[in-house]
Design a protein around this motif. Structure first.
Motif, mmCIF file in Angstrom:
data_model
loop_
_atom_site.group_PDB
_atom_site.id
_atom_site.type_symbol
_atom_site.label_atom_id
_atom_site.label_comp_id
_atom_site.label_asym_id
_atom_site.label_seq_id
_atom_site.Cartn_x
_atom_site.Cartn_y
_atom_site.Cartn_z
ATOM 1 N N CYS A 61 20.415 -40.085 44.255
ATOM 2 C CA CYS A 61 21.832 -39.110 44.479
ATOM 3 C C CYS A 61 22.348 -39.549 45.572
ATOM 4 C CB CYS A 61 21.538 -37.959 43.897
ATOM 5 S SG CYS A 61 22.481 -36.452 44.591
ATOM 6 N N VAL A 65 25.982 -41.040 45.879
ATOM 7 C CA VAL A 65 27.533 -40.451 47.335
ATOM 8 C C VAL A 65 28.324 -41.384 47.925
ATOM 9 C CG1 VAL A 65 27.597 -38.908 48.769
ATOM 10 C CG2 VAL A 65 26.558 -37.342 46.883
ATOM 11 N N ARG A 66 27.435 -42.222 48.681
ATOM 12 C CA ARG A 66 27.443 -42.911 49.445
ATOM 13 C C ARG A 66 28.698 -44.424 48.362
ATOM 14 N NH1 ARG A 66 27.885 -48.621 51.258
ATOM 15 N NH2 ARG A 66 28.383 -48.584 52.994
ATOM 16 N N ALA A 68 30.248 -43.904 45.257
ATOM 17 C CA ALA A 68 31.317 -42.732 44.891
ATOM 18 C C ALA A 68 30.670 -43.129 43.315
ATOM 19 C CB ALA A 68 32.373 -43.510 45.148
ATOM 20 N N HIS A 70 29.663 -40.874 41.685
ATOM 21 C CA HIS A 70 29.872 -39.385 40.685
ATOM 22 C C HIS A 70 31.427 -39.369 40.562
ATOM 23 C CE1 HIS A 70 30.419 -35.206 39.972
ATOM 24 N NE2 HIS A 70 29.029 -35.124 40.070
ATOM 25 N N MET A 73 34.664 -37.414 41.430
ATOM 26 C CA MET A 73 34.777 -37.094 42.801
ATOM 27 C C MET A 73 36.350 -39.042 42.227
ATOM 28 S SD MET A 73 31.411 -38.324 44.878
ATOM 29 C CE MET A 73 31.157 -37.004 46.647
ATOM 30 N N HIS A 93 34.927 -35.423 49.677
ATOM 31 C CA HIS A 93 34.142 -35.966 50.676
ATOM 32 C C HIS A 93 33.887 -34.629 51.819
ATOM 33 C CE1 HIS A 93 33.644 -39.786 48.816
ATOM 34 N NE2 HIS A 93 35.323 -39.948 49.325
ATOM 35 N N THR A 96 31.709 -32.409 49.603
ATOM 36 C CA THR A 96 29.959 -33.210 49.755
ATOM 37 C C THR A 96 29.630 -32.924 51.302
ATOM 38 O OG1 THR A 96 31.235 -35.000 47.906
ATOM 39 C CG2 THR A 96 29.539 -35.155 48.693
ATOM 40 N N GLY A 100 25.721 -31.025 50.706
ATOM 41 C CA GLY A 100 24.985 -31.939 52.034
ATOM 42 C C GLY A 100 23.952 -31.136 53.135
ATOM 43 N N ILE A 140 23.567 -37.693 52.546
ATOM 44 C CA ILE A 140 24.734 -36.954 51.640
ATOM 45 C C ILE A 140 25.203 -36.990 52.677
ATOM 46 C CG2 ILE A 140 26.150 -35.558 50.750
ATOM 47 C CD1 ILE A 140 23.195 -35.692 48.440
ATOM 48 N N SER A 144 28.881 -38.973 53.639
ATOM 49 C CA SER A 144 30.392 -38.756 53.976
ATOM 50 C C SER A 144 31.395 -38.592 54.759
ATOM 51 C CB SER A 144 30.516 -36.970 52.864
ATOM 52 O OG SER A 144 29.605 -36.111 51.782
#
Length: 162
Positions: A61, A65-66, A68, A70, A73, A93, A96, A100, A140, A144
Motif C-alpha cells: 500500500c 502511494v509512492r 502513484a 492508486h 489518484m 497528495h 493522502t 497517512g 505514506i 506524499s
C-alpha cells in the motif's frame, strides 16, 4: 537526494513484501500439509499467515502511494483542465498525507492499547498486528511529501521498481 532515499525505501519495502509473500505461501502450505497429510493442524501457521498478510499488504500500500499506483489518484488529475492539474495533484497528495498521518497516529494508539495482550498461538504481543499499519502510515506521509515537493519543483517521481 530525497527522491533517491525514498526510492530505496520503496524498493526495500517491495523486497520485504516479496519475502513476506513467500513466507506466507510457506505458512499456508505447511498448514494444508499438516491438516491433510499429518492430520495435525499447526495452529500457529494460520496466525502467522494472517500477520504476514498485514505486513505484505501495508508495505505494498505504501509503495503504491509512492509509485502513484492508486487508480483514483491518477484518474482525477486527468479529468480536470490542464490549468487545474497541478492544484488538484497537490490536493490529492495533501489528502493522502493527511490520511497517512491519521492512520499512523490511530494505529499507534491501538498498538499501545493492545501491547499487553498476546496472540496465543504465536506467543507474541497483539501489538505486532499494528506495526505494519503504523509503518505504512509513516511511509505514506513520507512518500506524499516526496510527491508534493516534486510537483512544486515541476519534477516527476519515478516508480521504485524501475
Amino acid at each position: 537526494m530525497f527522491t533517491t532515499i525514498c526510492a530505496r525505501i520503496a524498493k526495500l519495502c517491495l523486497q520485504l513484501g516479496v519475502t513476506g509473500l513467500v513466507l506466507l505461501i510457506v505458512a499456508v502450505a505447511y498448514q494444508v500439509f499438516g491438516r491433510y497429510v499429518l492430520n495435525n493442524t499447526p495452529t500457529w501457521a494460520e496466525s502467522l499467515a494472517l500477520l504476514l498478510v498485514l505486513y505484505v499488504t501495508m508495505l505494498g500500500c505504501a509503495v503504491g502511494v509512492r509509485d502513484a499506483g492508486h487508480i483514483g489518484m491518477e484518474l482525477l488529475g486527468d479529468l480536470v483542465p490542464q490549468s487545474w492539474q497541478k492544484p488538484v495533484s497537490l490536493l490529492i497528495h495533501s489528502l493522502t498525507l493527511l490520511f497517512g498521518v491519521l492512520m499512523a497516529w490511530n494505529c499507534a494508539q491501538m498498538f499501545e492499547s493492545v501491547r499487553s495482550y498476546m496472540i496465543p498461538t504465536l506467543h507474541i504481543s497483539e501489538s505486532f498486528r499494528y506495526v505494519p499499519l503504523v509503518l505504512a502510515g509513516c511511509l505514506i506521509v513520507l512518500f506524499s511529501i516526496e510527491h508534493i515537493v516534486a510537483i512544486v519543483r515541476g519534477q516527476e517521481v519515478k516508480p521504485a521498481w524501475h
